[in-house]
Design a protein around this motif. Sequence first.
Motif, PDB file in Angstrom:
ATOM      1  N   GLU A   7       0.825  -1.207   0.000  1.00  0.00           N
ATOM      2  CA  GLU A   7       0.000   0.000   0.000  1.00  0.00           C
ATOM      3  C   GLU A   7       0.861   1.259   0.000  1.00  0.00           C
ATOM      4  O   GLU A   7       0.590   2.220  -0.730  1.00  0.00           O
ATOM      5  N   LEU A   8       1.927   1.235   0.821  1.00  0.00           N
ATOM      6  CA  LEU A   8       2.810   2.397   0.883  1.00  0.00           C
ATOM      7  C   LEU A   8       3.529   2.596  -0.443  1.00  0.00           C
ATOM      8  O   LEU A   8       3.633   3.718  -0.952  1.00  0.00           O
ATOM      9  N   ARG A  11       1.251   4.063  -2.978  1.00  0.00           N
ATOM     10  CA  ARG A  11       1.007   5.472  -2.692  1.00  0.00           C
ATOM     11  C   ARG A  11       2.157   6.337  -3.201  1.00  0.00           C
ATOM     12  O   ARG A  11       1.940   7.438  -3.719  1.00  0.00           O
ATOM     13  N   GLU A  12       3.388   5.838  -3.059  1.00  0.00           N
ATOM     14  CA  GLU A  12       4.536   6.595  -3.545  1.00  0.00           C
ATOM     15  C   GLU A  12       4.553   6.641  -5.075  1.00  0.00           C
ATOM     16  O   GLU A  12       4.935   7.663  -5.657  1.00  0.00           O
ATOM     17  N   HIS A  13       4.143   5.550  -5.718  1.00  0.00           N
ATOM     18  CA  HIS A  13       4.046   5.580  -7.183  1.00  0.00           C
ATOM     19  C   HIS A  13       3.005   6.604  -7.625  1.00  0.00           C
ATOM     20  O   HIS A  13       3.224   7.340  -8.605  1.00  0.00           O
ATOM     21  N   ALA A  14       1.882   6.671  -6.911  1.00  0.00           N
ATOM     22  CA  ALA A  14       0.853   7.661  -7.243  1.00  0.00           C
ATOM     23  C   ALA A  14       1.394   9.077  -7.053  1.00  0.00           C
ATOM     24  O   ALA A  14       1.105   9.983  -7.848  1.00  0.00           O
ATOM     25  N   GLY A  15       2.187   9.269  -6.000  1.00  0.00           N
ATOM     26  CA  GLY A  15       2.795  10.571  -5.782  1.00  0.00           C
ATOM     27  C   GLY A  15       3.735  10.970  -6.905  1.00  0.00           C
ATOM     28  O   GLY A  15       3.787  12.140  -7.306  1.00  0.00           O
ATOM     29  N   HIS A 244       9.877  12.031  -0.683  1.00  0.00           N
ATOM     30  CA  HIS A 244       8.936  11.116  -0.033  1.00  0.00           C
ATOM     31  C   HIS A 244       9.013   9.739  -0.677  1.00  0.00           C
ATOM     32  O   HIS A 244       9.023   8.711   0.010  1.00  0.00           O
TER      33      HIS A 244
END
Length: 302
Positions: A7-8, A11-15, A244
């Motif tokens: 999940e983390l 989320r970083e790929h989405a960022g 991040h």
Amino acid sequence: MLTFSRELVMREHAGMLLWAFLVGLSFPVVGWLEALPPLTLTALRFAIACAGLWWLARRSAGFWPAWRTLPIYGVMGLCLAGFFSAMFWAAHHATAISMATLYVTVPLLAYAMGLVLGVERRAWRMPAVLLLGACGALLLALAEAVVKGGSFRFGRGEAVFFLGCVASALYPVISKWGLARKKLSTSAAVRTFWSLAMGGVLIGALGLAVEPVGKLAAMSGKDALVLVYLGLGSSALTFWLMQHATAALTPGAVTAYGYLVPFVSMLLLFAQAPGTISWIWLPGSLLVVLTIALLASGRAGR
């Protein structure tokens, strides 16, 4: 090497997808600025970014870096200063297609340097995926050259810009290395703040030495608003997103999102000039999208 939850990582790929969109959008916005000293403008842009990050970074634990970490932040700042200085100088001595072509080497350079410093995995899939993305970004650059005109060459300007690409690739590698050895703050805001501060000081000093700073007096209110946007919406946010993501992703994966920047530029071009839409853009677009999909799926790191 540290492991993180799926999940983390997602989320970083989405960022980083947001990062690619913001960086791609910043290029036409930069064109709105008048002919002002570029290095000094970059130093001001970084100063505005630091001002915007201050409230977030100041509240984080370990905001003030230990003396032993200052050289690391100094190297990170030198990477930023080196890239932007090389980019601005090369812009007057190299063709746009040459610079776009050379920039596709950044993820592969980051991966190679990451291997040397022990922050990348020795696996064949990651360099293969990065090479795939490089081919896609190169095809997009060539398509833009066909539409807008331009040619590739390699001279003094291109050599200087390539050194800037090396500096750009080294930035996330040093960040990852410092994090892995617990030498840098765990706060992305703190790491972003101090690297931008160091880079801004170095770029500002170079600007004072080689640029006619007095031209800043010609800055209009529109220029000031654009500069504030670039400082907050581009520099502060994009470098924070990169820092991040660096905690959970490898330098090669982080820098690979640079392949999406020409894709975003292509979409902006379509919005401004729908007549430029043609099949010439399709091969590069498919390769770039496939590269990002492979990175986000986690298959590239196996």
